[in-house]
Scaffold this motif. Structure first.
Motif, PDB file in Angstrom:
ATOM      1  N   ASP A   1     -16.842  -4.388  -7.024  1.00 53.71           N
ATOM      2  CA  ASP A   1     -18.059  -3.676  -7.384  1.00 53.71           C
ATOM      3  C   ASP A   1     -19.182  -4.661  -7.708  1.00 53.71           C
ATOM      4  O   ASP A   1     -19.024  -5.876  -7.552  1.00 53.71           O
ATOM      5  CB  ASP A   1     -17.805  -2.708  -8.549  1.00 53.71           C
ATOM      6  CG  ASP A   1     -17.337  -3.414  -9.816  1.00 53.71           C
ATOM      7  OD1 ASP A   1     -17.532  -4.647  -9.932  1.00 53.71           O
ATOM      8  OD2 ASP A   1     -16.776  -2.741 -10.700  1.00 53.71           O
TER       9      ASP A   1
ATOM     10  N   GLN B   1      -3.900  -4.310  -4.936  1.00 56.72           N
ATOM     11  CA  GLN B   1      -4.197  -3.986  -3.551  1.00 56.72           C
ATOM     12  C   GLN B   1      -5.559  -4.567  -3.147  1.00 56.72           C
ATOM     13  O   GLN B   1      -6.423  -4.802  -3.992  1.00 56.72           O
ATOM     14  CB  GLN B   1      -4.225  -2.463  -3.371  1.00 56.72           C
ATOM     15  CG  GLN B   1      -2.997  -1.734  -3.870  1.00 56.72           C
ATOM     16  CD  GLN B   1      -1.730  -2.188  -3.170  1.00 56.72           C
ATOM     17  OE1 GLN B   1      -1.723  -2.398  -1.961  1.00 56.72           O
ATOM     18  NE2 GLN B   1      -0.657  -2.357  -3.935  1.00 56.72           N
TER      19      GLN B   1
ATOM     20  N   LYS C   1     -10.286   9.196  -9.067  1.00 58.96           N
ATOM     21  CA  LYS C   1     -10.352  10.032  -7.863  1.00 58.96           C
ATOM     22  C   LYS C   1      -9.698  11.391  -8.071  1.00 58.96           C
ATOM     23  O   LYS C   1     -10.076  12.371  -7.430  1.00 58.96           O
ATOM     24  CB  LYS C   1      -9.688   9.307  -6.683  1.00 58.96           C
ATOM     25  CG  LYS C   1     -10.478   8.118  -6.174  1.00 58.96           C
ATOM     26  CD  LYS C   1      -9.916   7.553  -4.883  1.00 58.96           C
ATOM     27  CE  LYS C   1      -8.589   6.841  -5.111  1.00 58.96           C
ATOM     28  NZ  LYS C   1      -8.130   6.135  -3.868  1.00 58.96           N
TER      29      LYS C   1
ATOM     30  N   GLU D   1      -2.334  -0.638  -8.477  1.00 59.77           N
ATOM     31  CA  GLU D   1      -3.440  -0.425  -7.542  1.00 59.77           C
ATOM     32  C   GLU D   1      -4.441  -1.581  -7.557  1.00 59.77           C
ATOM     33  O   GLU D   1      -5.150  -1.809  -6.574  1.00 59.77           O
ATOM     34  CB  GLU D   1      -4.155   0.885  -7.869  1.00 59.77           C
ATOM     35  CG  GLU D   1      -4.790   0.939  -9.248  1.00 59.77           C
ATOM     36  CD  GLU D   1      -5.303   2.322  -9.607  1.00 59.77           C
ATOM     37  OE1 GLU D   1      -5.167   3.245  -8.774  1.00 59.77           O
ATOM     38  OE2 GLU D   1      -5.842   2.491 -10.723  1.00 59.77           O
ATOM     39  N   GLU D   2      -4.497  -2.337  -8.649  1.00 57.26           N
ATOM     40  CA  GLU D   2      -5.440  -3.441  -8.734  1.00 57.26           C
ATOM     41  C   GLU D   2      -4.936  -4.708  -8.039  1.00 57.26           C
ATOM     42  O   GLU D   2      -5.672  -5.698  -7.922  1.00 57.26           O
ATOM     43  CB  GLU D   2      -5.801  -3.733 -10.191  1.00 57.26           C
ATOM     44  CG  GLU D   2      -6.509  -2.564 -10.869  1.00 57.26           C
ATOM     45  CD  GLU D   2      -7.171  -2.928 -12.189  1.00 57.26           C
ATOM     46  OE1 GLU D   2      -7.743  -4.032 -12.277  1.00 57.26           O
ATOM     47  OE2 GLU D   2      -7.104  -2.107 -13.115  1.00 57.26           O
TER      48      GLU D   2
ATOM     49  N   GLU E   1     -14.180   3.687  -8.533  1.00 60.92           N
ATOM     50  CA  GLU E   1     -14.032   4.655  -7.442  1.00 60.92           C
ATOM     51  C   GLU E   1     -12.712   4.494  -6.689  1.00 60.92           C
ATOM     52  O   GLU E   1     -12.264   5.413  -6.002  1.00 60.92           O
ATOM     53  CB  GLU E   1     -15.204   4.522  -6.459  1.00 60.92           C
ATOM     54  CG  GLU E   1     -16.553   4.944  -7.024  1.00 60.92           C
ATOM     55  CD  GLU E   1     -17.169   3.867  -7.917  1.00 60.92           C
ATOM     56  OE1 GLU E   1     -18.161   4.184  -8.616  1.00 60.92           O
ATOM     57  OE2 GLU E   1     -16.662   2.719  -7.904  1.00 60.92           O
ATOM     58  N   GLU E   2     -12.082   3.310  -6.825  1.00 60.78           N
ATOM     59  CA  GLU E   2     -10.791   3.059  -6.181  1.00 60.78           C
ATOM     60  C   GLU E   2      -9.622   3.490  -7.069  1.00 60.78           C
ATOM     61  O   GLU E   2      -8.468   3.484  -6.632  1.00 60.78           O
ATOM     62  CB  GLU E   2     -10.638   1.570  -5.853  1.00 60.78           C
ATOM     63  CG  GLU E   2     -11.623   1.047  -4.823  1.00 60.78           C
ATOM     64  CD  GLU E   2     -11.348   1.624  -3.437  1.00 60.78           C
ATOM     65  OE1 GLU E   2     -10.175   1.782  -3.090  1.00 60.78           O
ATOM     66  OE2 GLU E   2     -12.328   1.905  -2.720  1.00 60.78           O
ATOM     67  N   SER E   3      -9.913   3.859  -8.293  1.00 62.96           N
ATOM     68  CA  SER E   3      -8.874   4.216  -9.255  1.00 62.96           C
ATOM     69  C   SER E   3      -8.277   5.584  -8.949  1.00 62.96           C
ATOM     70  O   SER E   3      -8.998   6.562  -8.723  1.00 62.96           O
ATOM     71  CB  SER E   3      -9.467   4.218 -10.664  1.00 62.96           C
ATOM     72  OG  SER E   3      -8.646   4.918 -11.566  1.00 62.96           O
TER      73      SER E   3
ATOM     74  N   ASP F   1       0.841  -1.190   0.000  1.00 64.53           N
ATOM     75  CA  ASP F   1       0.000   0.000   0.000  1.00 64.53           C
ATOM     76  C   ASP F   1       0.879   1.245   0.000  1.00 64.53           C
ATOM     77  O   ASP F   1       1.789   1.375   0.821  1.00 64.53           O
ATOM     78  CB  ASP F   1      -0.902  -0.016   1.235  1.00 64.53           C
ATOM     79  CG  ASP F   1      -1.950   1.085   1.186  1.00 64.53           C
ATOM     80  OD1 ASP F   1      -2.272   1.553   0.074  1.00 64.53           O
ATOM     81  OD2 ASP F   1      -2.429   1.486   2.264  1.00 64.53           O
TER      82      ASP F   1
ATOM     83  N   TYR G   1      -9.307  -4.667  -2.173  1.00 68.91           N
ATOM     84  CA  TYR G   1     -10.423  -3.756  -2.418  1.00 68.91           C
ATOM     85  C   TYR G   1     -11.735  -4.533  -2.380  1.00 68.91           C
ATOM     86  O   TYR G   1     -11.757  -5.753  -2.523  1.00 68.91           O
ATOM     87  CB  TYR G   1     -10.275  -3.044  -3.772  1.00 68.91           C
ATOM     88  CG  TYR G   1     -10.196  -3.957  -4.968  1.00 68.91           C
ATOM     89  CD1 TYR G   1     -11.352  -4.486  -5.559  1.00 68.91           C
ATOM     90  CD2 TYR G   1      -8.961  -4.307  -5.532  1.00 68.91           C
ATOM     91  CE1 TYR G   1     -11.278  -5.326  -6.659  1.00 68.91           C
ATOM     92  CE2 TYR G   1      -8.893  -5.156  -6.632  1.00 68.91           C
ATOM     93  CZ  TYR G   1     -10.048  -5.660  -7.183  1.00 68.91           C
ATOM     94  OH  TYR G   1      -9.987  -6.501  -8.271  1.00 68.91           O
TER      95      TYR G   1
END
Length: 431
Positions: free
Chosen positions: A123, A118, A137, A115-116, A131-133, A76, A120
């Protein structure tokens, strides 16, 4: 002295550095790269060059590393997005660097889909939520940000080395048609025909019921059979059409025609005479390697050539497992990366790139072609709004000489509004 070659000094050359530099400087810009860890060789070189590391050698064009390209695995990361001359940037470094942030590390973060990896919450479609992108953001989903970084860095290099010239490269427009249902009525089983007819009657879809009868008695062509019309449309332009056929077993998620039907097999072969063809991955095949292998065997048995191109339109990508499985099977190109309900660059680049396996820390032979548009979007946004966004994104793609990939279905072409949208985009492309 070569004008299309750049020498890079880096104390430590690893797979992350090679992968990232290749994408930015070779794939996006078109330059050839050489690397050295020898200071004497770097100093003696008279051509375009720069160094990348923790500290400058002394007086050269220097880009300071943030550190992500020398790490292993994933963790992270707290990211703060700021501004670099109008472009969003992150991974800021010290003032001794020619560039105030490590855009190489930022590029790797974006195109590796760091990031994908990580944790989460999935959806509603069982996928990575937009929304996590980081791009969503921070409001840069519409930008081919990585490509813009590359072109801005080229200007910095050009100011230092006037001999450097940008190699020629043309932007591309690809229309990918996902053929989940080759026919609306034709070749469907007796039970599916009866069930469909009762459904039409129950919902008072008299026009659809009459069309079903006309098609089955061969008084009318099946509405989804638009392949000849698309061939004529394609012949009037320079862009590329790609057709992906589904060969999954029939299920709740996969509603395609039986792959053993001779008419369907003949269609796949005949379309392959005029277009690039490949396989549309089924829902279960995205999650289970054994099913994916079986679908690949079916496709190759029909097409009589090795499967090289795949795609997925309706279902969550199942990242990174789906890409890992495709790479192991020898697939060369995939057209799945995008957001089904949003327009934009999921990996912040309009240039095709190799899938990087963060678990193994290596680039793979599988090339990912990012798709900026999925026709599913038209169920959630107005046509005029979509049209405006697409024109703006294509303009951005052409500016950086990238790809403009649209993911559609053959059944979409039965809609007058979508047909108008597609023809409008292609007409504008020819200007």
């Amino acid at each position: 002295m070569p004008i299309n070659q750049i020498l890079v000094f880096t104390p430590q050359l690893n797979s992350r550095i090679q992968y990232t530099f290749d994408h930015l400087l070779h794939q996006v810009l078109g330059f050839e790269l050489q690397y050295t860890y020898k200071i004497e060789e770097f100093v003696a070189y008279d051509g375009p060059k720069f160094s990348y590391g923790k500290n400058p050698l002394g007086g050269e064009l220097f880009v300071e590393e943030f550190g992500l390209l020398n790490e292993h695995g994933f963790e992270d990361i707290d990211i703060n997005v700021s501004d670099w001359g109008g472009l969003p940037c992150f991974f800021r470094v010290s003032e001794q660097s020619e560039v105030e942030f490590d855009f190489f590390s930022a590029t790797f973060y974006l195109i590796s889909r760091y990031e994908e990896y990580q944790p989460y919450v999935k959806d509603d479609d069982e996928g990575f939520p937009i929304e996590e992108s980081l791009a969503f953001k921070n409001g840069f989903l519409h930008l081919p940000l990585v490509d813009l970084y590359a072109h801005k860095f080229f200007k910095i290099l050009k100011n230092k080395f006037e001999v450097l010239k940008l190699p020629k490269k043309l932007s591309k427009t690809n229309i990918i048609f996902a053929v989940e249902s080759a026919f609306a009525y034709q070749e469907k089983s007796f039970f599916r025909q009866v069930g469909g007819a009762f459904y039409d009657l129950y919902h008072l879809n008299v026009n659809k019921l009459w069309e079903r009868i006309q098609v089955n008695f061969k008084f009318k062509k099946d509405p989804y059979n638009v392949f000849e019309e698309l061939r004529k449309l394609k012949n009037k332009s320079e862009y590329k059409f790609i057709f992906l056929f589904q060969l999954s077993d029939f299920s709740v998620k996969n509603r395609n025609i039986n792959h053993n039907k001779r008419t369907y097999q003949h269609l796949i072969k005949s379309v392959g005479d005029h277009f690039t063809t490949g396989m549309l991955i089924g829902y279960d095949a995205l999650k289970q390697a054994a099913i994916l292998i079986e679908e690949k065997k079916r496709w190759e048995g029909i097409a009589k050539v090795d499967l090289k191109v795949t795609g997925n339109k309706k279902y969550s990508l199942n990242f990174p497992d789906a890409y890992i499985n495709l790479g192991k099977m020898g697939v060369k190109s995939d057209y799945s990366l995008g957001y089904p309900k949003h327009i934009g660059f999921r990996a912040s680049t309009s240039t095709a790139f190799k899938f990087y396996d963060l678990d193994l820390e290596q680039a793979t032979p599988l090339t990912i072609h990012p798709c900026v548009f999925n026709s599913e979007i038209l169920q959630h946004q107005e046509l005029e709004q979509v049209k405006h966004q697409l024109y703006m994104l294509r303009k951005s793609s052409k500016k950086v000489r990238g790809e403009f990939n649209l993911l559609m279905e053959n059944s979409d072409y039965t809609s007058a509004s979508i047909k108008k949208l597609l023809k409008g985009i292609l007409k504008n492309e020819e200007k």
